[in-house]
Design a protein around this motif. Structure first.
Motif, short mmCIF file in Angstrom:
data_model
loop_
_atom_site.label_atom_id
_atom_site.label_comp_id
_atom_site.label_asym_id
_atom_site.label_seq_id
_atom_site.Cartn_x
_atom_site.Cartn_y
_atom_site.Cartn_z
N VAL A 122 0.82 -1.22 0.00
CA VAL A 122 0.00 0.00 0.00
C VAL A 122 0.85 1.27 0.00
O VAL A 122 0.34 2.36 0.26
N LYS A 123 2.14 1.13 -0.26
CA LYS A 123 3.07 2.26 -0.24
C LYS A 123 3.13 2.92 1.15
O LYS A 123 3.26 4.13 1.28
N ALA A 124 3.04 2.07 2.18
CA ALA A 124 3.09 2.56 3.56
C ALA A 124 4.50 2.98 3.92
O ALA A 124 5.49 2.43 3.41
N ASP A 125 4.60 3.94 4.82
CA ASP A 125 5.89 4.45 5.30
C ASP A 125 5.76 4.67 6.82
O ASP A 125 5.47 5.77 7.28
N PRO A 126 5.95 3.61 7.64
CA PRO A 126 5.63 3.67 9.07
C PRO A 126 6.43 4.74 9.82
O PRO A 126 7.49 5.19 9.37
N ASP A 127 5.88 5.11 10.99
CA ASP A 127 6.48 6.15 11.80
C ASP A 127 7.25 5.62 13.01
O ASP A 127 8.24 6.22 13.43
N ARG A 128 6.80 4.52 13.60
CA ARG A 128 7.45 4.03 14.81
C ARG A 128 7.17 2.56 15.02
O ARG A 128 6.24 2.00 14.44
N THR A 129 7.99 1.94 15.86
CA THR A 129 7.78 0.56 16.28
C THR A 129 7.89 0.50 17.79
O THR A 129 8.71 1.19 18.40
N LEU A 130 7.03 -0.29 18.41
CA LEU A 130 7.03 -0.46 19.85
C LEU A 130 7.68 -1.78 20.22
O LEU A 130 7.45 -2.80 19.55
N LEU A 131 8.46 -1.78 21.29
CA LEU A 131 9.12 -3.00 21.76
C LEU A 131 8.99 -3.12 23.27
O LEU A 131 8.89 -2.12 23.98
N ASN A 132 9.02 -4.35 23.73
CA ASN A 132 9.21 -4.63 25.14
C ASN A 132 10.65 -4.27 25.52
O ASN A 132 11.54 -4.28 24.67
N GLY A 133 10.91 -3.96 26.78
CA GLY A 133 12.24 -3.53 27.19
C GLY A 133 13.33 -4.54 26.88
O GLY A 133 14.40 -4.18 26.38
N SER A 134 13.09 -5.82 27.14
CA SER A 134 14.12 -6.82 26.90
C SER A 134 14.35 -7.02 25.40
O SER A 134 15.47 -7.33 24.97
N ASP A 135 13.30 -6.84 24.59
CA ASP A 135 13.47 -6.98 23.14
C ASP A 135 14.26 -5.81 22.56
O ASP A 135 15.07 -6.00 21.64
N ASN A 139 6.70 -9.29 21.15
CA ASN A 139 5.81 -8.66 20.19
C ASN A 139 6.27 -7.24 19.88
O ASN A 139 6.65 -6.49 20.79
N ALA A 140 6.22 -6.86 18.61
CA ALA A 140 6.68 -5.54 18.18
C ALA A 140 5.76 -5.00 17.08
O ALA A 140 5.97 -5.27 15.89
N PRO A 141 4.72 -4.24 17.45
CA PRO A 141 3.89 -3.62 16.42
C PRO A 141 4.66 -2.52 15.69
O PRO A 141 5.49 -1.84 16.27
N ILE A 142 4.38 -2.39 14.41
CA ILE A 142 4.97 -1.35 13.56
C ILE A 142 3.82 -0.43 13.15
O ILE A 142 2.87 -0.87 12.49
N ILE A 143 3.91 0.84 13.51
CA ILE A 143 2.75 1.72 13.48
C ILE A 143 2.94 2.90 12.54
O ILE A 143 4.00 3.52 12.52
N SER A 144 1.89 3.19 11.78
CA SER A 144 1.81 4.43 11.01
C SER A 144 0.87 5.37 11.74
O SER A 144 -0.29 5.03 11.99
N ASP A 145 1.38 6.53 12.12
CA ASP A 145 0.54 7.54 12.78
C ASP A 145 -0.21 8.39 11.76
O ASP A 145 -1.32 8.86 12.03
N THR A 146 0.39 8.60 10.60
CA THR A 146 -0.23 9.35 9.51
C THR A 146 -0.03 8.57 8.22
O THR A 146 0.77 7.63 8.16
N LEU A 147 -0.73 8.99 7.18
CA LEU A 147 -0.62 8.32 5.89
C LEU A 147 0.17 9.18 4.90
O LEU A 147 -0.02 10.40 4.87
N PRO A 148 1.02 8.56 4.10
CA PRO A 148 1.76 9.32 3.09
C PRO A 148 0.93 9.53 1.84
O PRO A 148 1.41 9.35 0.70
N LEU A 149 -0.34 9.90 2.03
CA LEU A 149 -1.27 10.06 0.91
C LEU A 149 -1.89 11.44 0.96
O LEU A 149 -2.50 11.81 1.97
N PRO A 150 -1.77 12.22 -0.09
CA PRO A 150 -2.43 13.53 -0.10
C PRO A 150 -3.94 13.36 -0.22
O PRO A 150 -4.43 12.45 -0.90
N ASP A 151 -4.67 14.23 0.46
CA ASP A 151 -6.13 14.24 0.37
C ASP A 151 -6.77 12.90 0.74
O ASP A 151 -7.76 12.48 0.17
N SER A 152 -6.17 12.21 1.73
CA SER A 152 -6.72 10.93 2.15
C SER A 152 -7.92 11.10 3.07
O SER A 152 -8.66 10.15 3.32
#
Length: 572
Positions: free
Chosen positions: A435-448, A506-519
């Motif tokens: 989908v031409k996604a460009d994620p913003d952040r990933t969350l991790l557990n401390g040990s990971d 577990n490590a979710p990879i998150i997009s906070d915004t979309l790289p799409l104009p006028d979405s």
């Protein structure tokens, strides 16, 4: 300490005949005169020298009187006893013995345990109570909170049209010639009209409904607790503060890990793991062989949903190990954060009431070693699924691992040390392809996150180097941390963040915004509340102050396909 009164010293007693008041007064006056005229002596430095020069010693074992009784007795043994008449001396001695029997406190010391076992001491209590209660809520603090109405939040999605290669819409070639004729009429219509024009594009879309749920927790402070705490702490204020933080923390965990039921359009409950296999093997370095096992081991497992529960139990598997360890291997369903393991021993299966919780794992493998549990939480307590709730919604991790996610990979292994971060690069590439996604952040557990940072320091990570500068030769700072992963597809830096309540593996990879104009999507994730969090003080109808929190809302993800997840990260 003042001397006892004359009547106490010379009055009637079982050992002496009755005396007149005149005789009592005379004897007391005689005692006082003897006390006043008794010779005294102070030992000076010269006296000490003469004593040693003459070969005489000093009594270093003599002790001073410690009670009123001892002080009077000591005085009568010295010069005072010699200065009064024998009758008066006998009378005083008799009176003191009677006084000793009648008033035993005269012969007791005042110590930290006398005359009271708890001591006559102050209690050094520091007020108020210390609140050693971690309460971070990073997701709740970050997500926008918007006003909702009705019973559900609804929106419509155009998931693709010709040329996007998304939403299941096929591409077509737009080339035409002068003779090209295209019919726009619906298929099967009788008024088909063909015109010279290019082919018509098509669309894909869907409606999305996210139901609202109600949430609340409560607390109570009895009148006795409130009023007894005055001067130390305001217990009612403590209750209100704790209730607020508890509500926020529980919402944080819902936003991260919540699962709603499929009947309300959410992902629904997790199924039990399948393919449970037990493998006995010799322990390796760092492992401890099983002890106390002379027969079979029986194991059942559940799918873990993090803080909010687990699935029903799997079927049992068994093995007969000797001085070995046992690997429990399963196939986990999509969305499980890991598994929980229950174990029992015996020549035959003793049943779930004697099968005890042994631990949990973020991967599909758990190793039984050392002494097996014989008490604690029994498998018989797992009577129903607790992974999904009617009054609940899907959180970030379930959505990122769900069917609409853009990419999910269960590693069931430690992170790569030969090419650190390669697991994320594979996810970035897949998201961009889809989908031409460009994620913003990933969350991790401390040990990971520690494992990811440590992967840079292994000998196999030949593409990375750490340099100690000249000013660090006498004060080197040890350790390094990965705070950004560069997306090798788009060149964007993806922030690496630790979440305090994220289950290991577990490590979710998150997009906070979309790289799409006028979405028309300003935020990929948002909280919608018909009623945002509020506090309620209930009317007092008993001897207690009662409070509750309340909120009515849901979590909305507008674009699940722009998010991803890595699961099954093995802990090292």
């Amino acid at each position: 300490m003042p001397l006892p009164k004359a009547q106490v010293l010379f009055g009637d007693s079982p050992e002496a005949p009755a005396l007149s008041s005149t005789e009592v007064s005379r004897r007391f006056d005689e005692l006082m005169k003897a006390v006043d005229t008794a010779p005294t002596r102070t030992l000076h430095q010269g006296d000490v020298a003469r004593a040693f020069g003459e070969g005489r010693g000093l009594d270093f074992h003599a002790t001073a009187p410690t009670t009123a009784y001892e002080a009077l007795t000591k005085s009568l043994e010295g010069d005072i006893g010699k200065a009064i008449s024998p009758d008066a001396l006998a009378s005083v001695t008799s009176a003191l013995e009677a006084l000793k029997a009648q008033q035993p406190d005269l012969v007791k010391d005042i110590t930290t345990t006398s005359p009271l076992g708890t001591g006559l001491v102050a209690y050094d209590l520091e007020a108020p109570a210390k609140m050693l209660t971690p309460r971070p809520t990073p997701i709740r603090n970050r997500l926008p909170r918007r006003k909702g109405i009705g019973l559900a939040h609804q929106f419509k999605v155009i998931s693709g049209f010709t040329g996007t290669a998304t939403g299941g819409v096929a591409n077509l070639h737009p080339g035409i010639v002068d003779t090209t004729q295209t019919n726009f009429a619906p298929s099967g219509a009788s008024n088909n009209l063909y015109y010279a024009r290019g082919p018509k594009i098509t669309y894909a879309g869907y409606d999305k409904t996210v139901p609202y749920s109600q949430f609340s927790v409560s607390d109570q402070v009895t009148w006795s607790a409130q009023y007894a705490g005055q001067g130390y702490q305001d217990i009612r204020q403590l209750s209100r503060t704790s209730l607020l933080y508890s509500s926020m923390l529980l919402e944080e965990r819902m936003l991260l890990l919540g699962r709603g039921t499929s009947a309300r359009g959410f992902l629904g409950a997790l199924t039990a793991p399948t393919g449970v296999t037990l493998t006995a093997r010799s322990p390796v370095t760092g492992e401890t062989a099983l002890s106390g096992v002379s027969t079979n081991i029986y194991v059942k497992v559940t799918s873990d949903a993090g803080d909010f529960g687990q699935s029903v139990l799997s079927s049992a598997a068994n093995v007969a190990p000797s001085s070995q360890v046992v690997d429990v291997t399963v196939t986990l369903p999509a969305g499980a954060t890991g598994m929980r393991v229950y174990v029992s021993t015996g020549s035959s299966d003793p049943g779930d009431s004697a099968r005890w919780y042994a631990g949990r794992s973020g991967t599909n493998t758990f190793t039984l070693q050392g002494t097996l549990p014989t008490s604690g939480t029994a498998a018989s307590a797992v009577t129903a699924d607790t992974t999904a709730y009617t009054a609940g919604y899907d959180g970030i991790l379930p959505i990122c691992t769900g069917a609409d996610s853009g990419y999910v990979k269960r590693l069931n292994a430690a992170l790569s040390t030969s090419n650190p971060g390669s697991e994320w690069q594979a996810a970035f590439a897949a998201l961009y392809d889809n989908v031409k996604a460009d994620p913003d952040r990933t969350l991790l557990n401390g040990s990971d996150r520690k494992q990811l940072s440590d992967s840079l320091k292994t000998s196999s990570s030949s593409n990375y180097r750490m340099t100690i500068t000249q000013d660090q030769l006498t004060g080197v700072t040890l350790g390094d941390v990965v705070n950004t992963i560069i997306n090798e597809v788009t060149g964007k830096g993806v922030s690496v963040e630790v979440h305090p309540w994220l289950p290991q593996g577990n490590a979710p990879i998150i997009s906070d915004t979309l790289p799409l104009p006028d979405s028309e999507v300003s935020d990929v994730w948002a909280v919608y509340n018909v009623q945002d969090m509020m506090g309620v003080d209930w009317p007092v109808n008993q001897f207690a102050f009662e409070s509750s929190s309340y909120w009515f809302g849901t979590l909305v993800c507008y674009a699940p396909a722009w998010n991803a997840a890595l699961t099954g990260i093995q802990k090292v």
